[in-house]
Scaffold this motif. Structure first.
Motif, short mmCIF file in Angstrom:
data_model
loop_
_atom_site.label_atom_id
_atom_site.label_comp_id
_atom_site.label_asym_id
_atom_site.label_seq_id
_atom_site.Cartn_x
_atom_site.Cartn_y
_atom_site.Cartn_z
N GLN A 8 15.48 26.51 -38.98
CA GLN A 8 15.16 25.09 -39.12
C GLN A 8 16.41 24.21 -39.14
O GLN A 8 16.34 23.04 -39.52
CB GLN A 8 14.37 24.86 -40.44
CG GLN A 8 12.96 25.44 -40.42
CD GLN A 8 11.99 24.55 -39.67
OE1 GLN A 8 12.30 24.06 -38.60
NE2 GLN A 8 10.82 24.33 -40.24
N TYR A 11 16.00 20.68 -37.69
CA TYR A 11 14.81 19.89 -38.02
C TYR A 11 15.16 18.48 -38.48
O TYR A 11 14.50 17.51 -38.13
CB TYR A 11 13.97 20.59 -39.09
CG TYR A 11 12.64 19.91 -39.33
CD1 TYR A 11 11.53 20.17 -38.52
CD2 TYR A 11 12.48 18.99 -40.36
CE1 TYR A 11 10.32 19.55 -38.72
CE2 TYR A 11 11.27 18.35 -40.57
CZ TYR A 11 10.19 18.63 -39.74
OH TYR A 11 8.99 17.98 -39.94
N LEU A 12 16.22 18.34 -39.26
CA LEU A 12 16.59 17.02 -39.81
C LEU A 12 17.53 16.24 -38.90
O LEU A 12 18.01 15.17 -39.27
CB LEU A 12 17.22 17.19 -41.19
CG LEU A 12 16.29 17.76 -42.27
CD1 LEU A 12 17.05 18.01 -43.56
CD2 LEU A 12 15.10 16.83 -42.52
N PRO A 221 12.26 11.48 -43.78
CA PRO A 221 12.04 12.87 -43.35
C PRO A 221 12.47 13.86 -44.43
O PRO A 221 13.42 13.60 -45.19
CB PRO A 221 12.94 13.01 -42.10
CG PRO A 221 13.15 11.61 -41.63
CD PRO A 221 13.18 10.76 -42.87
N LEU A 223 12.48 18.42 -45.26
CA LEU A 223 12.26 19.79 -44.79
C LEU A 223 11.85 20.65 -45.96
O LEU A 223 12.54 20.69 -46.99
CB LEU A 223 13.53 20.34 -44.14
CG LEU A 223 13.53 21.83 -43.80
CD1 LEU A 223 12.46 22.15 -42.75
CD2 LEU A 223 14.91 22.28 -43.31
N SER A 231 6.74 19.94 -44.39
CA SER A 231 7.86 19.21 -43.81
C SER A 231 7.34 17.98 -43.07
O SER A 231 6.20 17.96 -42.60
CB SER A 231 8.64 20.09 -42.83
OG SER A 231 9.12 21.26 -43.46
N ASN A 233 8.94 14.84 -40.31
CA ASN A 233 10.10 14.35 -39.55
C ASN A 233 9.94 12.92 -39.07
O ASN A 233 10.71 12.45 -38.23
CB ASN A 233 10.38 15.27 -38.36
CG ASN A 233 9.22 15.34 -37.39
OD1 ASN A 233 8.25 14.59 -37.49
ND2 ASN A 233 9.31 16.24 -36.42
#
Length: 339
Positions: A8, A11-12, A221, A223, A231, A233
């Motif tokens: 991940q 992801y951010l 956002p 995670l 999560s 986003n």
């Protein structure tokens, strides 16, 4: 979970992380080495702010002096302690593992260990909790100098043991009038003590708002890592499988086992209304206009008129804010304003 962090890593999208939160469940069961491994991996993988708020949920019976030292050494700088009540009778009724002495002592021990950022959970409206007992619980927290309080009305989840006991008339049903009375009393006491009621269930001394909670209410956002973790986003929400064995099996294959929900503009608008109305800042009309259009903003303003007329809501500048009375009906008001 270490594997999932790697999977991940994008992801951010390179954003700076300002909050790391270990919970729910009972993460205080983690040993120092386990906790240190997770934190080291997070720092190696993501851009973490030097002033990041690092919170760990803990039960009072887990917080020995040695445990507190380990948590401090690992880098935890904020504790969320599930006190629930300082009364033995309440704790027994809730089937909590700790007793009233542990509830009191763990806060003092945490402060002595150098934790100057504490939040505790308290529950009101229960059948064993009198008005006087509720006043004493809140005053105890204030006297201890706890920076942040999360206070929740007792709720009965379907299928739980408490639900079954109530159905079989073994215990009294939840008294909603008592819960409302306790909430109103809570708002008065905390305001007098200098706490800011910055979200329906959350009260903080100035400068001690929870970054973790605030980010969620502001639709930032985040995670989530581990079984059942959620999560977000900004445009989709996903949640990992709850089954531990299946989660581990997927991780061994370098696959994240999650379900995904793409959020429509209407869903995002309704979530914005629901979360912001819970806060002291309220629902900001310029943001509604910017994200969802001026027609939507104008329609929302018209829809709020009945609640403003009842005294449940105020238009403060460009923000729609619930009054203390309106906070008693926050969920219902939000749902009535959904598009």
């Amino acid at each position: 979970m270490l594997r999932e962090i790697t999977l991940q890593k994008d992801y951010l999208a390179g954003q700076t992380v300002t909050s790391i939160y270990f919970g729910g469940g009972t993460p205080s069961l983690l040993g120092r080495e386990d906790l240190q491994q997770l934190l080291d991996k997070l720092y190696d993988t993501f851009k973490i702010s030097p002033e990041a708020e690092i919170t760990l949920e803990a039960n009072p019976d887990d917080l020995s002096s040695e445990k507190l030292k380990d948590l401090r050494a690992a880098g935890v700088n904020r504790l969320s302690i599930g006190i629930q009540s300082f009364y033995e009778e309440d704790l027994r009724w809730m089937n909590r593992a700790h007793n009233s002495q542990q509830a009191l002592q763990c806060i003092r021990d945490a402060q002595a260990a150098g934790f100057n950022n504490l939040t505790i959970d308290l529950i009101y409206g229960g059948p064993t909790l009198t008005d006087e007992g509720w006043a004493a619980n809140v005053q105890q927290a204030i006297d201890l100098g706890v920076q942040h309080l999360s206070c929740y009305a007792l709720t009965v989840e379907p299928g739980t043991a408490l639900d079954q006991f109530i159905r079989k008339k073994k215990v009294a049903a939840v008294d909603t009038d008592k819960a409302a009375r306790h909430f109103e009393m809570l708002m008065q006491w905390t305001a007098k003590a200098g706490y800011e009621h910055y979200e329906i269930s959350n009260f903080a001394l100035p400068g001690w708002h929870s970054r973790h909670n605030s980010s969620y209410w502001q639709s930032q956002p985040y995670l989530g890592l581990g079984p059942s973790a959620h999560s977000f986003n900004g445009h989709s929400r996903q949640w990992n499988i709850a089954n531990n064995a299946l989660y581990i099996k997927s991780m061994e294959q370098d696959t994240i086992p999650f379900e995904l929900e793409e959020l429509t503009p209407t869903m995002m608008l309704n979530e914005y209304i629901m979360t912001t109305l819970r806060t002291s800042e309220g629902c900001l009309l310029p943001i509604v206009a910017e994200r969802f259009g001026t027609d939507t903003r104008d329609t929302l303003l018209k829809m709020t008129r009945p609640f403003i007329d009842k005294g449940w809501m105020l238009l403060k500048g460009d923000a729609l804010v619930l009054t203390p009375e309106g906070r008693l009906f926050a969920d219902g008001i939000a749902s009535d304003l959904f598009f």
